[in-house]
Design an enzyme around this catalytic site. Sequence first.
Site, mmCIF file in Angstrom:
data_model
loop_
_atom_site.group_PDB
_atom_site.id
_atom_site.type_symbol
_atom_site.label_atom_id
_atom_site.label_comp_id
_atom_site.label_asym_id
_atom_site.label_seq_id
_atom_site.Cartn_x
_atom_site.Cartn_y
_atom_site.Cartn_z
ATOM 1 N N SER A 276 78.831 1.266 -54.437
ATOM 2 C CA SER A 276 80.197 1.005 -53.976
ATOM 3 C C SER A 276 81.181 2.108 -54.337
ATOM 4 O O SER A 276 82.273 2.174 -53.779
ATOM 5 C CB SER A 276 80.692 -0.325 -54.549
ATOM 6 O OG SER A 276 80.860 -0.234 -55.946
ATOM 7 N N LYS B 265 85.579 -0.026 -60.248
ATOM 8 C CA LYS B 265 86.270 0.344 -59.006
ATOM 9 C C LYS B 265 87.426 1.286 -59.347
ATOM 10 O O LYS B 265 87.713 1.555 -60.508
ATOM 11 C CB LYS B 265 86.835 -0.894 -58.299
ATOM 12 C CG LYS B 265 85.839 -2.008 -58.035
ATOM 13 C CD LYS B 265 84.843 -1.698 -56.937
ATOM 14 C CE LYS B 265 83.905 -2.875 -56.717
ATOM 15 N NZ LYS B 265 82.824 -2.544 -55.745
#
Length: 279
Positions: A42, A120
């Site tokens: 990701s 993230k």
Amino acid sequence: MAEEAKSGNAIWETIKTIVYALLIAGVFRTLFFQPFWIPSGSMKQTLLIGDFLFVNKMAYGYSYASCPSLIIPSVGLNIDAEDVCGWMQGDDNTRLLGGEPERGDVIVFRHPVSGRDYIKRLIGLPGDRIQIREGQIILNDTPVPQKPDGVFTEIAERQGPQGLRPRCENGPVGIGGSCEKTRLIETLPNGVSYDVLNIGNQGSDNTGIYTVPEGYYFFMGDNRDNSADSRLPQAAGGVGFVPYENLIGRADRIMFSSAGRSMLFFWTWRGDRFFKAVN
């Protein structure tokens, strides 16, 4: 008898040494740095599957989430940070010696529902208004600039211990083929620049407007079309808004990186990623 006593003392000293070592390691991991191995794609190309890094816990201070979780499903071990430091939780969403994260930081945080660790990039601060239009971030009514930067290419093969197959912009690619994604350089208002990848048009490329609540943050993965992040509510498999107390630390530098199924397979280590800074 003397030899037996000496042997018993030696065993006891060894046990004490091991216990002290574990206590020191536990304190070090809780207060300073936590190891983290990248399990998914990701955050490509900033972070690759198999990157091993230490998370700087001193960057934002300490909360219950600073306590390490120890989860090994194969042996039924599941010790959660809440089990150890749940007493630090409260309704005030604060931290001890708390420091404010900066927009663009790559952060490990605790998922608000599952409790699992995620990594993230911080995009939205408290009070921000965020919308995604055709894959571009609109931050407080101003588009975040994106500049084309060629193509990110990787081999289409199973990656990491989970054997994940990469998604490709150039269509389904057979094993061993060239998997491509468009690469863009994105620059936030504070000047932080980084690479983001595009695979294709999908629902998360066009969203409604998110208003980040006070004491919460908005995160996105750099591999935009392959990231479950704040664009998705928790009920839909995303992370939603992340509370301040759930931040664990900042990712500053990759120690080493393994392209194989295990970080112990030293012959698969990527030679160009030793001590690489995380931008």
